[in-house]
Motif scaffolding. Structure first.
Motif, PDB file in Angstrom:
ATOM      1  N   THR A   1       0.837  -1.210   0.000  1.00  9.61           N
ATOM      2  CA  THR A   1       0.000   0.000   0.000  1.00  9.61           C
ATOM      3  C   THR A   1       0.866   1.252   0.000  1.00  9.61           C
ATOM      4  OG1 THR A   1      -1.767  -1.135   1.203  1.00  9.61           O
ATOM      5  CG2 THR A   1      -1.776   1.260   1.275  1.00  9.61           C
ATOM      6  N   VAL A   2       1.849   1.288   0.883  1.00  9.38           N
ATOM      7  CA  VAL A   2       2.715   2.470   0.982  1.00  9.38           C
ATOM      8  C   VAL A   2       3.559   2.618  -0.276  1.00  9.38           C
ATOM      9  CG1 VAL A   2       4.604   3.525   2.277  1.00  9.38           C
ATOM     10  CG2 VAL A   2       2.760   2.351   3.498  1.00  9.38           C
ATOM     11  N   ALA A   3       4.145   1.531  -0.765  1.00  8.40           N
ATOM     12  CA  ALA A   3       4.994   1.601  -1.957  1.00  8.40           C
ATOM     13  C   ALA A   3       4.194   2.054  -3.171  1.00  8.40           C
ATOM     14  CB  ALA A   3       5.632   0.236  -2.219  1.00  8.40           C
ATOM     15  N   ALA A   4       2.986   1.519  -3.339  1.00  4.72           N
ATOM     16  CA  ALA A   4       2.154   1.933  -4.474  1.00  4.72           C
ATOM     17  C   ALA A   4       1.783   3.393  -4.374  1.00  4.72           C
ATOM     18  CB  ALA A   4       0.893   1.061  -4.527  1.00  4.72           C
ATOM     19  N   ARG A   5       1.504   3.857  -3.176  1.00  2.00           N
ATOM     20  CA  ARG A   5       1.198   5.280  -2.973  1.00  2.00           C
ATOM     21  C   ARG A   5       2.378   6.155  -3.400  1.00  2.00           C
ATOM     22  NH1 ARG A   5       0.720   7.095   3.120  1.00  2.00           N
ATOM     23  NH2 ARG A   5      -1.262   5.998   3.048  1.00  2.00           N
ATOM     24  N   LEU A   6       3.590   5.786  -2.981  1.00  6.77           N
ATOM     25  CA  LEU A   6       4.775   6.585  -3.320  1.00  6.77           C
ATOM     26  C   LEU A   6       5.020   6.586  -4.823  1.00  6.77           C
ATOM     27  CD1 LEU A   6       7.144   5.406  -0.435  1.00  6.77           C
ATOM     28  CD2 LEU A   6       5.849   7.552  -0.568  1.00  6.77           C
ATOM     29  N   ARG A   7       4.867   5.434  -5.451  1.00 11.22           N
ATOM     30  CA  ARG A   7       5.063   5.381  -6.910  1.00 11.22           C
ATOM     31  C   ARG A   7       4.043   6.266  -7.626  1.00 11.22           C
ATOM     32  NH1 ARG A   7       5.360  -0.175  -5.840  1.00 11.22           N
ATOM     33  NH2 ARG A   7       3.355  -0.558  -6.867  1.00 11.22           N
ATOM     34  N   ARG A   8       2.812   6.221  -7.166  1.00 11.66           N
ATOM     35  CA  ARG A   8       1.765   7.013  -7.809  1.00 11.66           C
ATOM     36  C   ARG A   8       2.046   8.512  -7.649  1.00 11.66           C
ATOM     37  NH1 ARG A   8      -2.023   5.269  -4.947  1.00 11.66           N
ATOM     38  NH2 ARG A   8      -2.300   3.367  -6.163  1.00 11.66           N
ATOM     39  N   LEU A   9       2.400   8.927  -6.452  1.00 10.97           N
ATOM     40  CA  LEU A   9       2.687  10.337  -6.217  1.00 10.97           C
ATOM     41  C   LEU A   9       3.877  10.799  -7.042  1.00 10.97           C
ATOM     42  CD1 LEU A   9       2.234  10.499  -2.335  1.00 10.97           C
ATOM     43  CD2 LEU A   9       0.782  11.625  -4.031  1.00 10.97           C
ATOM     44  N   LEU A  10       4.907   9.954  -7.120  1.00  5.10           N
ATOM     45  CA  LEU A  10       6.107  10.330  -7.858  1.00  5.10           C
ATOM     46  C   LEU A  10       5.845  10.348  -9.361  1.00  5.10           C
ATOM     47  CD1 LEU A  10       9.085  11.065  -7.393  1.00  5.10           C
ATOM     48  CD2 LEU A  10       9.645   8.647  -7.708  1.00  5.10           C
ATOM     49  N   THR A  11       5.148   9.364  -9.863  1.00  6.64           N
ATOM     50  CA  THR A  11       4.857   9.292 -11.302  1.00  6.64           C
ATOM     51  C   THR A  11       3.973  10.446 -11.742  1.00  6.64           C
ATOM     52  OG1 THR A  11       5.049   6.885 -11.262  1.00  6.64           O
ATOM     53  CG2 THR A  11       3.872   7.863 -13.121  1.00  6.64           C
ATOM     54  N   ASP A  12       2.997  10.789 -10.931  1.00 10.01           N
ATOM     55  CA  ASP A  12       2.070  11.862 -11.292  1.00 10.01           C
ATOM     56  C   ASP A  12       2.701  13.241 -11.206  1.00 10.01           C
ATOM     57  OD1 ASP A  12       0.165   9.950 -11.651  1.00 10.01           O
ATOM     58  OD2 ASP A  12      -0.908  10.345  -9.783  1.00 10.01           O
ATOM     59  N   GLY A  13       3.754  13.366 -10.374  1.00 13.96           N
ATOM     60  CA  GLY A  13       4.236  14.710 -10.116  1.00 13.96           C
ATOM     61  C   GLY A  13       5.647  15.034 -10.543  1.00 13.96           C
TER      62      GLY A  13
ATOM     63  N   GLN B   1      17.016  25.758  -2.357  1.00  6.96           N
ATOM     64  CA  GLN B   1      18.431  26.061  -2.578  1.00  6.96           C
ATOM     65  C   GLN B   1      18.951  25.412  -3.853  1.00  6.96           C
ATOM     66  OE1 GLN B   1      20.760  25.141   0.905  1.00  6.96           O
ATOM     67  NE2 GLN B   1      19.922  26.843   2.105  1.00  6.96           N
ATOM     68  N   ARG B   2      18.389  24.271  -4.206  1.00  2.00           N
ATOM     69  CA  ARG B   2      18.803  23.584  -5.436  1.00  2.00           C
ATOM     70  C   ARG B   2      18.039  24.086  -6.669  1.00  2.00           C
ATOM     71  NH1 ARG B   2      18.794  17.302  -5.244  1.00  2.00           N
ATOM     72  NH2 ARG B   2      19.826  17.746  -7.236  1.00  2.00           N
ATOM     73  N   GLY B   3      17.110  24.976  -6.475  1.00  2.00           N
ATOM     74  CA  GLY B   3      16.330  25.499  -7.594  1.00  2.00           C
ATOM     75  C   GLY B   3      15.360  24.496  -8.174  1.00  2.00           C
ATOM     76  N   LEU B   4      14.908  23.550  -7.337  1.00  2.00           N
ATOM     77  CA  LEU B   4      14.030  22.489  -7.819  1.00  2.00           C
ATOM     78  C   LEU B   4      12.558  22.773  -7.541  1.00  2.00           C
ATOM     79  CD1 LEU B   4      16.089  19.351  -6.710  1.00  2.00           C
ATOM     80  CD2 LEU B   4      16.018  20.439  -8.962  1.00  2.00           C
ATOM     81  N   HIS B   5      12.274  23.876  -6.892  1.00  2.00           N
ATOM     82  CA  HIS B   5      10.873  24.178  -6.576  1.00  2.00           C
ATOM     83  C   HIS B   5      10.120  24.531  -7.861  1.00  2.00           C
ATOM     84  CE1 HIS B   5      13.299  27.829  -6.422  1.00  2.00           C
ATOM     85  NE2 HIS B   5      12.227  28.497  -6.814  1.00  2.00           N
ATOM     86  N   GLY B   6       8.858  24.225  -7.854  1.00  2.00           N
ATOM     87  CA  GLY B   6       8.011  24.572  -8.990  1.00  2.00           C
ATOM     88  C   GLY B   6       8.160  23.657 -10.190  1.00  2.00           C
ATOM     89  N   ARG B   7       8.780  22.497 -10.025  1.00  2.00           N
ATOM     90  CA  ARG B   7       9.011  21.603 -11.161  1.00  2.00           C
ATOM     91  C   ARG B   7       7.985  20.490 -11.282  1.00  2.00           C
ATOM     92  NH1 ARG B   7      14.713  19.084 -11.490  1.00  2.00           N
ATOM     93  NH2 ARG B   7      13.958  18.689 -13.594  1.00  2.00           N
ATOM     94  N   TRP B   8       7.058  20.371 -10.335  1.00  2.00           N
ATOM     95  CA  TRP B   8       6.221  19.178 -10.272  1.00  2.00           C
ATOM     96  C   TRP B   8       4.751  19.494 -10.481  1.00  2.00           C
ATOM     97  CZ3 TRP B   8       9.471  20.037  -5.849  1.00  2.00           C
ATOM     98  CH2 TRP B   8      10.751  19.485  -6.027  1.00  2.00           C
ATOM     99  N   ALA B   9       4.057  18.461 -10.874  1.00  2.00           N
ATOM    100  CA  ALA B   9       2.610  18.550 -11.039  1.00  2.00           C
ATOM    101  C   ALA B   9       1.951  17.646  -9.993  1.00  2.00           C
ATOM    102  CB  ALA B   9       2.220  18.113 -12.454  1.00  2.00           C
ATOM    103  N   GLY B  10       0.654  17.423 -10.121  1.00  2.00           N
ATOM    104  CA  GLY B  10      -0.054  16.508  -9.243  1.00  2.00           C
ATOM    105  C   GLY B  10       0.017  16.918  -7.793  1.00  2.00           C
ATOM    106  N   ALA B  11      -0.048  15.923  -6.908  1.00  2.00           N
ATOM    107  CA  ALA B  11      -0.056  16.195  -5.476  1.00  2.00           C
ATOM    108  C   ALA B  11       1.242  16.836  -5.013  1.00  2.00           C
ATOM    109  CB  ALA B  11      -0.307  14.899  -4.708  1.00  2.00           C
ATOM    110  N   LEU B  12       2.381  16.455  -5.624  1.00  2.00           N
ATOM    111  CA  LEU B  12       3.652  17.069  -5.229  1.00  2.00           C
ATOM    112  C   LEU B  12       3.682  18.547  -5.580  1.00  2.00           C
ATOM    113  CD1 LEU B  12       6.199  14.265  -6.200  1.00  2.00           C
ATOM    114  CD2 LEU B  12       5.323  14.851  -3.931  1.00  2.00           C
ATOM    115  N   GLY B  13       3.134  18.896  -6.742  1.00  2.00           N
ATOM    116  CA  GLY B  13       3.042  20.305  -7.101  1.00  2.00           C
ATOM    117  C   GLY B  13       2.146  21.067  -6.141  1.00  2.00           C
TER     118      GLY B  13
END
Length: 486
Positions: free
Chosen positions: A233-245, A430-442
């Protein structure tokens, strides 16, 4: 309007505790309770009945005369003894909601007018004042006796409440014979933890991206290799969040990550599994007649039993607190990685410069203090018992203490997650990575935009407060479909 038709849910308890709806009892339930009341009256005339024709506790061998019309009120007054600080109104409403749901299941044999009184008390928010100390794992007697005295008008309510007539022995003990306060507090703690555990997964992925984690740790193959419930359950959730975002160009920094990143799916699965198990126990306790004595209407008898003994609930509460204690150091490991130049690729403690600035050093200390509280709260309450009432209860459990320890643990867990969120957002920026994602991560990073951008050494109390205030919304970004049996 929540209409109680014989069953209730944890969500009903939380909704009523938060005053987001009102409650009513279906006519069929009231009719069934009324019929049970008359049956119980008949049975208690034919069979010795604890608390109706006898005293209670160490006085259970003492007969109560049938013409003693004041015994019920004496019982309530003598049991309404508590001490300490007043309980929050939200907790009191949760208790009232639990007791009302429980009483919709025939078995107690009490006057149906009491259900209507509880309904009015909840809907009018006319609450009793209840204090901290008195409950044990065989019943919240003092809290419920005090509630009864408030319904009758002998104690003041927080709002106008039309008093009921004095109660007789047919209703006094049956109303008190419940762990409704303990169950209500547990429902509230579970509801909050359901959001926080989901927020933890979102924050973990922010740290994971900031630290260039290796996604193989939550791959299907890794999940299959874990001989533990809910890892998939947890692994599938993480994959989904990462893939979508996330962008497809994510490159891991390491072949094998430290434990803070690598074992999260397994460690966090213990929290998810514990919450699922606790939810099932609470649902059963909500919807089962556990009063002692219990009237067996089909069997035409009075059953004196120990079903009120909350050993299982105590174990479930302890298990949830222990699961948080197990996973908390894994969270602290990620906080350390966020602060360490060997893993963050930036200055120590994500300070703005290398001039000795402390950056987020003290955030790590705050997180350690929260973990100390979680560990202290994880001492199992279920191993403790006491002998009470001249030996009538020779092994009384501490389920009520277990729920208070879970409340302490939840409060500290909120602080711990806030500490990680502050560090993950700072490194991503600091790494300039903000604003790069969509979905729930965005959406998570949009919510986190309220966190201060200033990396100079300063008072960080406001940062932690702001981070903690975001956690419930972060948890709501994970769909309910990701939750099993909740």
């Amino acid at each position: 309007m929540i209409v109680l038709s014989g069953t209730g849910t944890i969500a009903d308890v939380v909704t009523l505790a938060d005053r987001r709806d009102q409650v009513s009892i279906s006519p069929d339930v009231l009719a069934a309770i009324g019929h049970a009341y008359h049956q119980a009256t008949d049975l208690s005339r034919r069979f010795p009945t604890y608390g109706r024709t006898t005293g209670v506790g160490g006085n259970r061998g003492t007969q109560v005369h049938a013409d003693d019309k004041h015994y019920g009120m004496r019982l309530l007054r003598s049991h309404a003894v508590d001490a300490g600080d007043p309980l929050a109104d939200r907790i009191v409403r949760a208790m009232l909601a639990v007791r009302l749901i429980q009483l919709c299941v025939p078995g107690a044999g009490l006057d149906p007018r009491i259900l209507s009184g509880l309904e009015r008390m909840l809907n009018d928010d006319a609450l009793p004042e209840l204090l901290q100390y008195a409950s044990i794992g065989t019943g919240d007697l003092a809290a419920l006796a005090g509630t009864a005295l408030t319904l009758i008008g002998e104690r003041p309510a927080t709002a106008p409440l039309t008093p009921m007539e004095p109660w007789s022995a047919d209703s006094a003990l049956p109303f008190m014979s419940s762990s409704a306060l303990t169950v209500g507090r547990s429902c509230l703690a579970l509801d909050e933890l359901n959001r926080l555990e989901r927020a933890s997964s979102v924050i973990y992925l922010l740290s994971f991206l900031a630290l260039d984690g290796n996604p193989s740790t939550f791959s299907p193959a890794a999940a299959r290799a874990a001989a533990a419930p809910q890892v998939d359950t947890v692994a599938a959730r993480l994959r989904r969040l990462l893939t979508d975002g996330a962008h497809a160009d994510h490159t891991p920094a390491r072949i094998q990550d430290p434990y803070g990143l690598r074992v999260y799916p397994v460690a966090h699965a213990s929290v998810v599994a514990s919450l699922d198990s606790l939810a099932r126990q609470l649902e059963r306790t909500l919807n089962t007649a556990q009063e002692n004595p219990l009237f067996d209407f089909d069997g035409d008898g009075v059953v004196h039993h120990g079903a009120f003994y909350q050993a299982s609930l105590s174990l479930e509460l302890d298990g949830t607190t222990l699961a948080l204690a197990l996973t908390a150091p894994i969270t602290h490991s990620r906080i350390r990685m966020l602060n360490d130049p060997d893993t963050n690729g930036r200055n120590a403690f994500l300070a703005s410069s290398e001039d000795g600035s402390s950056g987020l050093m003290m955030v790590e200390y705050v997180a350690a203090g929260a973990i100390a509280e979680i560990r202290a709260a994880a001492q199992p309450a279920s191993i403790g018992t006491l002998v009470l009432s001249r030996g009538a209860e020779e092994d009384a459990t501490f389920a009520s203490q277990a729920t208070q320890q879970l409340e302490r643990s939840v409060a500290a867990y909120r602080v711990l997650l806030g500490c990680e969120l502050v560090g993950a957002v700072r490194l991503l920026r600091q790494r300039g990575l903000h604003g790069r994602w969509a979905g729930a991560l965005g959406q998570a990073f949009t919510l986190a935009s309220d966190l201060p951008w200033d990396d100079e050494d300063r008072d960080l109390r406001g940062d932690l407060d702001a981070a903690e205030s975001l956690l419930d919304d972060l948890g709501r970004l994970v769909p309910d479909s990701d939750q099993v049996n909740r």
